[in-house]
Design a protein around this motif. Structure first.
Motif, short mmCIF file in Angstrom:
data_model
loop_
_atom_site.label_atom_id
_atom_site.label_comp_id
_atom_site.label_asym_id
_atom_site.label_seq_id
_atom_site.Cartn_x
_atom_site.Cartn_y
_atom_site.Cartn_z
N GLN A 18 -27.78 35.77 -10.68
CA GLN A 18 -28.33 35.04 -9.54
C GLN A 18 -27.77 35.92 -7.95
O GLN A 18 -26.72 36.54 -8.06
CB GLN A 18 -27.80 33.61 -9.40
N PRO A 19 -28.55 35.68 -7.06
CA PRO A 19 -28.19 36.19 -5.85
C PRO A 19 -26.69 35.73 -5.46
O PRO A 19 -26.11 36.52 -4.68
CB PRO A 19 -29.21 35.96 -4.86
N LEU A 20 -26.65 34.45 -5.57
CA LEU A 20 -25.02 33.91 -5.29
C LEU A 20 -24.21 34.83 -5.93
O LEU A 20 -22.97 34.92 -5.10
CB LEU A 20 -25.17 32.38 -5.64
N ALA A 21 -24.28 35.22 -7.05
CA ALA A 21 -23.10 35.89 -7.79
C ALA A 21 -23.04 37.15 -7.01
O ALA A 21 -21.75 37.73 -6.87
CB ALA A 21 -23.41 36.24 -9.02
N PHE A 22 -24.00 37.70 -6.62
CA PHE A 22 -23.86 39.17 -5.79
C PHE A 22 -23.13 39.00 -4.55
O PHE A 22 -22.45 39.54 -4.24
CB PHE A 22 -25.36 39.70 -5.84
N MET A 23 -23.56 37.67 -3.76
CA MET A 23 -22.97 37.57 -2.58
C MET A 23 -21.58 37.28 -2.70
O MET A 23 -20.58 37.60 -1.90
CB MET A 23 -23.54 36.24 -2.03
N ILE A 24 -21.15 36.61 -3.71
CA ILE A 24 -19.69 36.43 -3.94
C ILE A 24 -18.82 37.46 -4.12
O ILE A 24 -18.02 37.62 -3.80
CB ILE A 24 -19.58 35.32 -5.22
N ALA A 25 -19.54 38.44 -4.98
CA ALA A 25 -18.80 39.61 -5.40
C ALA A 25 -18.73 40.69 -4.01
O ALA A 25 -17.83 41.32 -3.72
CB ALA A 25 -19.68 40.52 -6.35
N LEU A 26 -19.89 40.51 -3.34
CA LEU A 26 -19.68 41.38 -2.06
C LEU A 26 -18.70 41.15 -1.07
O LEU A 26 -18.12 41.65 -0.45
CB LEU A 26 -21.10 41.46 -1.23
N VAL A 27 -18.74 39.67 -1.02
CA VAL A 27 -17.66 38.84 0.01
C VAL A 27 -16.20 39.32 -0.50
O VAL A 27 -15.36 39.62 0.38
CB VAL A 27 -17.91 37.55 0.28
N LEU A 28 -15.99 39.25 -1.88
CA LEU A 28 -14.88 39.57 -2.16
C LEU A 28 -14.41 40.98 -1.90
O LEU A 28 -13.19 41.33 -1.75
CB LEU A 28 -14.58 39.30 -3.89
N THR A 51 -8.29 46.73 -11.27
CA THR A 51 -8.05 45.77 -12.55
C THR A 51 -9.09 44.79 -12.48
O THR A 51 -9.66 44.68 -13.56
CB THR A 51 -6.54 45.24 -12.21
N ALA A 52 -9.10 43.93 -11.58
CA ALA A 52 -10.36 43.17 -11.33
C ALA A 52 -11.79 43.58 -12.04
O ALA A 52 -12.24 42.94 -12.70
CB ALA A 52 -10.25 42.44 -10.04
N THR A 53 -12.11 44.59 -11.13
CA THR A 53 -13.32 45.09 -11.54
C THR A 53 -13.47 45.72 -12.88
O THR A 53 -14.49 45.60 -13.57
CB THR A 53 -13.83 46.28 -10.75
N THR A 54 -12.57 46.31 -13.50
CA THR A 54 -12.23 46.73 -14.90
C THR A 54 -12.49 45.56 -15.92
O THR A 54 -13.20 45.54 -16.82
CB THR A 54 -11.03 47.56 -15.17
N ILE A 55 -11.79 44.46 -15.43
CA ILE A 55 -11.92 43.48 -16.37
C ILE A 55 -13.22 42.78 -16.42
O ILE A 55 -13.86 42.42 -17.41
CB ILE A 55 -10.81 42.36 -16.16
N VAL A 56 -13.82 42.50 -15.12
CA VAL A 56 -15.07 41.91 -15.18
C VAL A 56 -16.11 42.83 -15.81
O VAL A 56 -16.96 42.17 -16.63
CB VAL A 56 -15.46 41.71 -13.52
N THR A 57 -16.14 44.00 -15.47
CA THR A 57 -17.12 44.96 -16.26
C THR A 57 -16.88 44.71 -17.80
O THR A 57 -17.92 44.87 -18.49
CB THR A 57 -16.84 46.28 -15.62
N PHE A 58 -15.74 45.01 -18.30
CA PHE A 58 -15.50 44.93 -19.72
C PHE A 58 -15.91 43.70 -20.24
O PHE A 58 -16.63 43.74 -21.48
CB PHE A 58 -13.81 45.06 -19.69
N LEU A 59 -15.79 42.59 -19.66
CA LEU A 59 -16.27 41.34 -20.19
C LEU A 59 -17.71 41.13 -20.12
O LEU A 59 -18.37 40.51 -20.94
CB LEU A 59 -15.63 40.03 -19.59
N MET A 60 -18.32 41.72 -19.02
CA MET A 60 -19.80 41.56 -18.76
C MET A 60 -20.52 42.31 -19.71
O MET A 60 -21.71 42.18 -20.13
CB MET A 60 -20.17 42.20 -17.32
N VAL A 61 -19.90 43.46 -20.16
CA VAL A 61 -20.65 44.14 -21.19
C VAL A 61 -21.26 43.55 -22.60
O VAL A 61 -21.98 43.39 -23.00
CB VAL A 61 -19.87 45.53 -21.40
N PHE A 62 -20.15 42.40 -23.05
CA PHE A 62 -20.11 42.12 -23.98
C PHE A 62 -21.19 40.56 -23.70
O PHE A 62 -22.04 40.48 -24.71
CB PHE A 62 -18.87 41.29 -24.49
N LEU A 63 -20.99 39.94 -22.73
CA LEU A 63 -22.18 38.87 -22.45
C LEU A 63 -23.51 39.42 -22.34
O LEU A 63 -24.53 39.07 -22.90
CB LEU A 63 -21.58 38.19 -21.21
#
Length: 140
Positions: A18-28, A51-63
């Motif tokens: 969703q666009p909201l998720a992108f906006m949250i990531a952009l703001v962070l 560290t944060a981006t690595t963890i999020v990327t790692f988990l998103m691959v599985f999802l």
């Protein structure tokens, strides 16, 4: 366990698209970038985002893989049902997704050859294989 994972993975994948998720990531990322001078661009400051981006990327691959697996399996089940329900369709195509890439390529080649051998029976379908991509690209 499977049901819980499917529900959680589906919900997260739906939100992540969703666009909201992108906006949250952009703001962070903007907050992190702006905070650089406060932390003197320290190693710890850099480590936080890495560290944060690595963890999020790692988990998103599985999802994402889970979501694609479910979508693909559902699509195959629907196609198999259509093949089963349509009298003229060849039932031998049910389950071919379990074959090797080479076997599937051989089936595709045989189908294309069938169209070429009987052009009147498959009028218009033989050329589709060769011209559809060119036709689409010419639009843009």
């Amino acid at each position: 366990m499977d049901r819980l994972f499917t529900r959680v993975a589906g919900s997260i994948a739906l939100f992540a698209g969703q666009p909201l998720a992108f906006m949250i990531a952009l703001v962070l990322i903007i907050v992190w970038g702006v905070s650089g001078p406060v932390f003197h661009y320290s190693d710890t400051w850099q480590l936080v985002v890495n560290t944060a981006t690595t963890i999020v990327t790692f988990l998103m691959v599985f999802l994402i893989q889970n979501s694609q697996n479910r979508d693909g399996a559902a699509m195959q089940a629907k196609l198999d049902e259509l093949i089963r329900a349509i009298e003229e369709a060849r039932g031998t195509f049910i389950g071919i997704e379990h074959l090797t890439d080479k076997q599937i390529a051989e089936i595709r080649k045989a189908l294309e050859d069938d169209c070429a051998k009987e052009p009147e029976r498959y009028k218009g379908k033989n050329e589709t294989v060769r011209t559809s991509v060119d036709s689409l690209l010419s639009r843009y």
